[in-house]
Motif scaffolding. Structure first.
Motif, PDB file in Angstrom:
ATOM      1  N   PRO A  66       5.854  -4.713  -9.153  1.00  0.00           N
ATOM      2  CA  PRO A  66       5.969  -6.003  -9.843  1.00  0.00           C
ATOM      3  C   PRO A  66       4.852  -6.984  -9.525  1.00  0.00           C
ATOM      4  N   ASN A  67       4.227  -6.847  -8.366  1.00  0.00           N
ATOM      5  CA  ASN A  67       3.142  -7.754  -7.999  1.00  0.00           C
ATOM      6  C   ASN A  67       1.825  -7.402  -8.695  1.00  0.00           C
ATOM      7  N   LEU A  68       1.788  -6.243  -9.352  1.00  0.00           N
ATOM      8  CA  LEU A  68       0.548  -5.740  -9.927  1.00  0.00           C
ATOM      9  C   LEU A  68       0.600  -5.727 -11.447  1.00  0.00           C
ATOM     10  N   LYS A  69       1.418  -6.610 -12.015  1.00  0.00           N
ATOM     11  CA  LYS A  69       1.674  -6.568 -13.457  1.00  0.00           C
ATOM     12  C   LYS A  69       0.422  -6.795 -14.301  1.00  0.00           C
ATOM     13  N   ASN A  70      -0.574  -7.499 -13.757  1.00  0.00           N
ATOM     14  CA  ASN A  70      -1.783  -7.782 -14.531  1.00  0.00           C
ATOM     15  C   ASN A  70      -2.931  -6.845 -14.188  1.00  0.00           C
ATOM     16  N   CYS A  71      -2.679  -5.849 -13.339  1.00  0.00           N
ATOM     17  CA  CYS A  71      -3.746  -4.952 -12.890  1.00  0.00           C
ATOM     18  C   CYS A  71      -3.847  -3.717 -13.782  1.00  0.00           C
ATOM     19  N   THR A  72      -5.024  -3.150 -13.803  1.00  0.00           N
ATOM     20  CA  THR A  72      -5.245  -1.965 -14.633  1.00  0.00           C
ATOM     21  C   THR A  72      -4.533  -0.759 -14.040  1.00  0.00           C
ATOM     22  N   ASN A  73      -4.145   0.148 -14.921  1.00  0.00           N
ATOM     23  CA  ASN A  73      -3.494   1.383 -14.509  1.00  0.00           C
ATOM     24  C   ASN A  73      -4.384   2.158 -13.532  1.00  0.00           C
ATOM     25  N   HIS A  74      -5.664   2.207 -13.823  1.00  0.00           N
ATOM     26  CA  HIS A  74      -6.601   2.966 -13.000  1.00  0.00           C
ATOM     27  C   HIS A  74      -6.676   2.407 -11.584  1.00  0.00           C
ATOM     28  N   SER A  75      -6.771   1.088 -11.433  1.00  0.00           N
ATOM     29  CA  SER A  75      -6.896   0.509 -10.094  1.00  0.00           C
ATOM     30  C   SER A  75      -5.602   0.649  -9.296  1.00  0.00           C
ATOM     31  N   ILE A  76      -4.454   0.593  -9.975  1.00  0.00           N
ATOM     32  CA  ILE A  76      -3.175   0.791  -9.276  1.00  0.00           C
ATOM     33  C   ILE A  76      -3.085   2.218  -8.764  1.00  0.00           C
ATOM     34  N   MET A  77      -3.443   3.178  -9.615  1.00  0.00           N
ATOM     35  CA  MET A  77      -3.406   4.576  -9.205  1.00  0.00           C
ATOM     36  C   MET A  77      -4.359   4.829  -8.041  1.00  0.00           C
ATOM     37  N   THR A  78      -5.552   4.262  -8.097  1.00  0.00           N
ATOM     38  CA  THR A  78      -6.537   4.452  -7.037  1.00  0.00           C
ATOM     39  C   THR A  78      -6.026   3.881  -5.718  1.00  0.00           C
ATOM     40  N   SER A  79      -5.426   2.702  -5.771  1.00  0.00           N
ATOM     41  CA  SER A  79      -4.934   2.053  -4.551  1.00  0.00           C
ATOM     42  C   SER A  79      -3.758   2.807  -3.948  1.00  0.00           C
ATOM     43  N   LEU A  80      -2.834   3.253  -4.801  1.00  0.00           N
ATOM     44  CA  LEU A  80      -1.695   4.017  -4.300  1.00  0.00           C
ATOM     45  C   LEU A  80      -2.150   5.357  -3.717  1.00  0.00           C
ATOM     46  N   LEU A  81      -3.141   5.970  -4.343  1.00  0.00           N
ATOM     47  CA  LEU A  81      -3.651   7.231  -3.825  1.00  0.00           C
ATOM     48  C   LEU A  81      -4.333   7.031  -2.477  1.00  0.00           C
ATOM     49  N   ALA A  82      -5.020   5.895  -2.314  1.00  0.00           N
ATOM     50  CA  ALA A  82      -5.641   5.601  -1.018  1.00  0.00           C
ATOM     51  C   ALA A  82      -4.572   5.484   0.060  1.00  0.00           C
ATOM     52  N   CYS A  83      -3.482   4.778  -0.245  1.00  0.00           N
ATOM     53  CA  CYS A  83      -2.367   4.679   0.706  1.00  0.00           C
ATOM     54  C   CYS A  83      -1.821   6.058   1.047  1.00  0.00           C
ATOM     55  N   ALA A  84      -1.619   6.880   0.016  1.00  0.00           N
ATOM     56  CA  ALA A  84      -1.069   8.222   0.226  1.00  0.00           C
ATOM     57  C   ALA A  84      -2.027   9.081   1.027  1.00  0.00           C
ATOM     58  N   ARG A  85      -3.305   9.009   0.703  1.00  0.00           N
ATOM     59  CA  ARG A  85      -4.312   9.820   1.397  1.00  0.00           C
ATOM     60  C   ARG A  85      -4.283   9.564   2.909  1.00  0.00           C
ATOM     61  N   PHE A  86      -4.136   8.289   3.305  1.00  0.00           N
ATOM     62  CA  PHE A  86      -4.128   7.964   4.725  1.00  0.00           C
ATOM     63  C   PHE A  86      -2.715   7.957   5.315  1.00  0.00           C
ATOM     64  N   GLY A  87      -1.719   8.206   4.477  1.00  0.00           N
ATOM     65  CA  GLY A  87      -0.349   8.230   4.965  1.00  0.00           C
ATOM     66  C   GLY A  87       0.142   6.868   5.390  1.00  0.00           C
ATOM     67  N   LEU A  88      -0.321   5.805   4.719  1.00  0.00           N
ATOM     68  CA  LEU A  88       0.055   4.432   5.058  1.00  0.00           C
ATOM     69  C   LEU A  88       0.928   3.850   3.954  1.00  0.00           C
ATOM     70  N   GLU A  89       2.004   3.217   4.347  1.00  0.00           N
ATOM     71  CA  GLU A  89       2.894   2.601   3.365  1.00  0.00           C
ATOM     72  C   GLU A  89       2.307   1.275   2.881  1.00  0.00           C
ATOM     73  N   PRO A  90       2.346   1.008   1.576  1.00  0.00           N
ATOM     74  CA  PRO A  90       1.830  -0.269   1.056  1.00  0.00           C
ATOM     75  C   PRO A  90       2.863  -1.394   1.220  1.00  0.00           C
ATOM     76  N   ASP A  91       3.315  -1.584   2.455  1.00  0.00           N
ATOM     77  CA  ASP A  91       4.412  -2.509   2.727  1.00  0.00           C
ATOM     78  C   ASP A  91       3.957  -3.862   3.253  1.00  0.00           C
ATOM     79  N   GLY A  92       2.634  -4.106   3.284  1.00  0.00           N
ATOM     80  CA  GLY A  92       2.134  -5.360   3.823  1.00  0.00           C
ATOM     81  C   GLY A  92       1.984  -5.336   5.326  1.00  0.00           C
ATOM     82  N   ARG A  93       2.396  -4.242   5.961  1.00  0.00           N
ATOM     83  CA  ARG A  93       2.241  -4.116   7.406  1.00  0.00           C
ATOM     84  C   ARG A  93       1.210  -3.031   7.735  1.00  0.00           C
TER      85      ARG A  93
END
Length: 297
Positions: A66-93
């Motif tokens: 919900p915080n990324l409603k104005n972001c492009t599909n490509h940048s969201i996918m890239t950012s989530l994949l970066a989190c997954a690649r490093f095994g880090l949760e995108p939880d703000g911590r």
């Protein structure tokens, strides 16, 4: 005049609704987001380390959308994949995904760096702490480790009563020996921001107030301290790549598209955006006080 039968039936139906239940529209929207994540699931499941629970990662990612409603599909996918690649949760911590206009940007936090340090078999423990004005502490560089550094927080006082934060510090225990203590005060953190952060410089030039150094100074102060600790602990290829990804993320004009040889191209994904609907109000990840070396850019 007494209520009509229609009004009484409506009132009775409303009184039977359970309290605290989210609106139906929000439930439907959440289902749409979940379907979107699941449709791209192979990207994440292939990238996630084995020790990370896929269902839990998906749930955390779902809360971020919900915080990324104005972001492009490509940048969201890239950012989530970066989190997954490093095994880090995108939880703000451990990590956060921060929107810069239409670009979602991966931003590792200091807990994410510590998480990757722990994955090295030689690292026993990693400690990060804040020293406040009224705390008892001492540092004597010429004394043998671990007697060279001492910090005794005033546990009888609240954080406010202990005074403002004056120093961030971090160290690790490696094979039974304590590493060098890394210390960073506020002026030093400010110097790192002014000297190295391209994102901060760009925000100042454009008269904006949206860089992490402006919105979450203490979090960036902490991350800069922990990043310096990387220089004195056993490193891994993964930790080095996290630093590179972190530096790339500071250039907010574009999100990096390559994570350890994995490329998300426009041809690898559909053009269907995340369903927007009526976006629910959701707090920005990392907006609460968190508690992200080379220098932190």
């Amino acid at each position: 005049m007494p209520d009509s039968l229609k009004d009484r039936v409506k009132a009775a139906a409303e009184s039977d609704q359970p309290t605290g239940q989210p609106p139906v529209a929000d439930i439907a929207l959440r289902d749409d987001h979940l379907k979107w994540l699941q449709s791209h699931g192979t990207y994440f499941t292939d990238a996630l380390p084995r020790h990370v629970d896929k269902a839990h990662f998906t749930a955390v990612a779902l809360s971020v959308l919900p915080n990324l409603k104005n972001c492009t599909n490509h940048s969201i996918m890239t950012s989530l994949l970066a989190c997954a690649r490093f095994g880090l949760e995108p939880d703000g911590r451990q990590a956060a995904i921060i929107p810069y206009g239409s670009t979602a940007t991966f931003q590792p936090m200091y807990q994410g760096y510590i998480e990757l340090m722990y994955r090295h078999p030689a690292v026993d423990t990693v400690h990060f702490g804040w020293i406040r004005e009224k705390d008892e502490w001492d540092f004597e560089p010429t004394a043998p480790s671990p007697r060279d550094f001492r910090h005794r927080p005033r546990v009888d006082l609240t954080d406010d009563e202990r005074g403002p934060v004056i120093l961030a510090y971090a160290f690790a225990w490696i094979g039974g020996h304590r590493s060098q203590v890394i210390m960073l005060n506020r002026p030093q953190a400010t110097e790192i921001r002014d000297k190295y952060s391209k994102g901060y410089a760009k925000a100042v030039r454009e008269g904006k107030n949206d860089s992490p150094w402006q919105t979450s100074f203490d979090a960036m102060w902490a991350k800069s301290c922990v990043r310096r600790l990387v220089k004195v602990v056993p490193t891994s290829t993964e930790l080095t790549e996290l630093i590179n990804a972190d530096d790339d993320a500071d250039n907010t004009s574009a999100a990096p598209a390559v994570i350890r040889g994995t490329v998300i191209s426009r041809d690898d994904q559909d053009d269907e955006p995340i369903p927007s609907g009526s976006w629910p109000e959701t707090a920005q990840p990392g907006s609460a006080p968190t508690d992200e070396a080379g220098e932190q850019r």
